[in-house]
Design an enzyme around this catalytic site. Sequence first.
Site, PDB file in Angstrom:
ATOM      1  N   LEU A  59       0.442  -1.028   0.090  1.00 22.66           N
ATOM      2  CA  LEU A  59       0.316  -0.029   0.185  1.00 22.66           C
ATOM      3  C   LEU A  59       1.114   1.587  -0.217  1.00 22.66           C
ATOM      4  O   LEU A  59       0.180   2.883  -0.301  1.00 22.66           O
ATOM      5  CB  LEU A  59      -0.651   0.005   1.317  1.00 22.66           C
ATOM      6  CG  LEU A  59      -2.055  -0.818   1.071  1.00 22.66           C
ATOM      7  CD1 LEU A  59      -2.880  -0.796   2.624  1.00 22.66           C
ATOM      8  CD2 LEU A  59      -2.912  -1.106  -0.152  1.00 22.66           C
ATOM      9  N   ARG A  60       2.205   1.034   0.222  1.00 22.04           N
ATOM     10  CA  ARG A  60       3.412   2.336   0.203  1.00 22.04           C
ATOM     11  C   ARG A  60       2.893   3.467   1.321  1.00 22.04           C
ATOM     12  O   ARG A  60       3.882   3.632   1.398  1.00 22.04           O
ATOM     13  CB  ARG A  60       3.029   2.347  -1.579  1.00 22.04           C
ATOM     14  CG  ARG A  60       3.268   1.925  -2.469  1.00 22.04           C
ATOM     15  CD  ARG A  60       5.124   1.261  -2.325  1.00 22.04           C
ATOM     16  NE  ARG A  60       5.206   0.419  -3.349  1.00 22.04           N
ATOM     17  CZ  ARG A  60       5.877  -0.603  -3.353  1.00 22.04           C
ATOM     18  NH1 ARG A  60       6.264  -0.991  -2.505  1.00 22.04           N
ATOM     19  NH2 ARG A  60       6.219  -1.331  -4.636  1.00 22.04           N
ATOM     20  N   ASP A 150       9.243  -8.668   3.554  1.00 27.68           N
ATOM     21  CA  ASP A 150       9.237  -8.986   2.111  1.00 27.68           C
ATOM     22  C   ASP A 150      10.066  -7.533   1.483  1.00 27.68           C
ATOM     23  O   ASP A 150      10.061  -6.472   1.709  1.00 27.68           O
ATOM     24  CB  ASP A 150       7.531  -9.340   1.601  1.00 27.68           C
ATOM     25  CG  ASP A 150       7.294  -8.997  -0.353  1.00 27.68           C
ATOM     26  OD1 ASP A 150       7.372  -9.719  -0.704  1.00 27.68           O
ATOM     27  OD2 ASP A 150       7.291  -8.267  -0.815  1.00 27.68           O
ATOM     28  N   HIS A 230       5.026 -15.576  -3.430  1.00 29.34           N
ATOM     29  CA  HIS A 230       5.019 -15.579  -4.898  1.00 29.34           C
ATOM     30  C   HIS A 230       5.922 -16.506  -5.055  1.00 29.34           C
ATOM     31  O   HIS A 230       7.362 -16.679  -5.924  1.00 29.34           O
ATOM     32  CB  HIS A 230       5.667 -14.250  -5.283  1.00 29.34           C
ATOM     33  CG  HIS A 230       6.626 -13.288  -4.163  1.00 29.34           C
ATOM     34  ND1 HIS A 230       7.369 -14.353  -3.674  1.00 29.34           N
ATOM     35  CD2 HIS A 230       6.820 -12.050  -4.394  1.00 29.34           C
ATOM     36  CE1 HIS A 230       8.406 -12.937  -3.144  1.00 29.34           C
ATOM     37  NE2 HIS A 230       8.251 -12.170  -3.318  1.00 29.34           N
ATOM     38  N   ASN A 281       9.789  -8.901  -9.042  1.00 29.06           N
ATOM     39  CA  ASN A 281      10.619  -9.826  -8.398  1.00 29.06           C
ATOM     40  C   ASN A 281       9.260 -11.412  -7.536  1.00 29.06           C
ATOM     41  O   ASN A 281       8.748 -10.209  -7.052  1.00 29.06           O
ATOM     42  CB  ASN A 281      11.280  -9.463  -7.324  1.00 29.06           C
ATOM     43  CG  ASN A 281      12.573  -9.569  -6.528  1.00 29.06           C
ATOM     44  OD1 ASN A 281      12.215 -10.931  -5.823  1.00 29.06           O
ATOM     45  ND2 ASN A 281      12.971  -8.933  -5.506  1.00 29.06           N
ATOM     46  N   ASP A 308       0.614  -9.683  -4.693  1.00 31.16           N
ATOM     47  CA  ASP A 308       1.880  -9.148  -4.887  1.00 31.16           C
ATOM     48  C   ASP A 308       2.439  -7.516  -5.411  1.00 31.16           C
ATOM     49  O   ASP A 308       2.679  -6.522  -6.099  1.00 31.16           O
ATOM     50  CB  ASP A 308       3.061  -9.669  -5.261  1.00 31.16           C
ATOM     51  CG  ASP A 308       4.447  -8.780  -4.878  1.00 31.16           C
ATOM     52  OD1 ASP A 308       4.704  -7.573  -4.136  1.00 31.16           O
ATOM     53  OD2 ASP A 308       5.704  -9.239  -5.606  1.00 31.16           O
ATOM     54  N   HIS A 312       4.483   0.882  -8.577  1.00 27.88           N
ATOM     55  CA  HIS A 312       5.332   2.495  -9.049  1.00 27.88           C
ATOM     56  C   HIS A 312       4.513   3.521  -9.568  1.00 27.88           C
ATOM     57  O   HIS A 312       4.586   3.701 -10.458  1.00 27.88           O
ATOM     58  CB  HIS A 312       6.509   2.190  -9.460  1.00 27.88           C
ATOM     59  CG  HIS A 312       7.136   0.093  -8.679  1.00 27.88           C
ATOM     60  ND1 HIS A 312       7.787   1.151  -7.362  1.00 27.88           N
ATOM     61  CD2 HIS A 312       7.043  -1.351  -8.693  1.00 27.88           C
ATOM     62  CE1 HIS A 312       8.473  -0.323  -6.927  1.00 27.88           C
ATOM     63  NE2 HIS A 312       7.852  -2.050  -7.536  1.00 27.88           N
TER      64      HIS A 312
HETATM   65 ZN   LIG Z   1       8.844  -9.988  -2.658  1.00 29.63          ZN
END
Ligand SMILES: [Zn+2]
Length: 433
Positions: A59-60, A150, A230, A281, A308, A312
């Site tokens: 969620l940043r 993560d 992931h 990633n 995930d 950005h």
């Molecule tokens: Zn990750």
Amino acid sequence: MIIRNVRILGGEPVDIRVENGLIAAVTPAGAQPPAADDQVVEGQGAVALPGLVDLHTHLREPGREDAETVQTGTQSAARGGYTAVHAMANTSPVADTAGVVEQVWRLGHEFGHCDVHPVGAVTVGLEGRQLAELGAMADSAARVRVFSDDGKCVDDAVLMRRALEYVKAFDGVVAQHAQEPRLTGGAQMNEGEVSGRLGLTGWPAVAEEAIIARDCLLAAHVGSRLHVCHVSTAGSVEILRWAKSKGWDVTAEVTPHHLLLTDDLVEESPVGAYNPIYKVNPPLRTRADVEALREALADGTIDVVATDHAPHPVEDKETEWSAAAMGMVGLETALSVVQEAMVETGLLDWAGVADRMSAAPARIGRLSGQGQPLQVGSPANIVLYDPSVRTEVDPSAFASKSRNTPYEGMTLPGRVVATFLRGKPTVLEGKLV
Ligand SMILES: [Zn+2]
């Protein structure tokens, strides 16, 4: 409120009556005419699933509000059919104290269009040197049960062991980003034929698989719960299958993009070669890996689809490949990608989708009010989904603040028609309420 003419898990048409945030009745469609003061939502034969739960959302906020906020991220989640998300800890400051997880939890309460469950960092500052205050985060108002560094791997085996031991006290789980850092120094994409041709530093499958194998053994050794983030390779699937055959308490997730996309897109794609939209990633892998991941999700070796969702801003993504940030947004396309990869291929039915995207992630996160079957007495967390349409993905329509989707211009099946959080609509007719 009455939600008319929907098909629970794709079954016979029913009407769902909602009272006080709970499902009060489920009756054959049209059997009970609505009362004069009922709010009526026409389902028009949509598939009804329990509200989706994401175990892995970035969620940043705090720190990168230019990429996403709790408000825009949960709006994006609601549009994707989610009623709960787990917010990853790699914010700025890092969510490694009771204070920061409570801050995120409060933002969720105040601005959330779905429930927000903060993930706590495993180590202080995600630095991999010292355990964070796991107990204090578990006891905080946020009641954290999922812990993860993560973005970074807890590669120190002693720290990983201690974290696994520690979380047992409150039935927590350590969610590992499995990436052996020394094997992936400078890595840019999957190590294989394509990376060889392009001359990009490869990211070997063994870097993921070695950590997963080690962590399964550690979790078994201390009798704790491990969740693997992931999963991206066929070899990882084999290790998980082996660990589960031993009866160990190991769960795993796969992202929608790893179920659909492959590493050759870096060389040739509708948006050209070396397009950083495909930089992620763990990296996109091969067709054989995709096939193994689909099979593993179908047979339950992989328990969960997790997005995930990694927003950005344009300037971090639209740059040369080696400098671009890793990650893709995913909340608003997840269900469509899962339909394309798993339902259209006959690998999962809607009951299977409900399990992998709602019930199982709620169970792993120990969320009692989410992931419940759509039956009388359950919280009315519901997504209505029309699987019969195919539409072109249009990122400009996203609620997310970021637009870094690899599906732009692709035609995908299905559309979220409505989302209800404890009976309250967060999305109606595809639009935020
Ligand atoms: Zn990750």
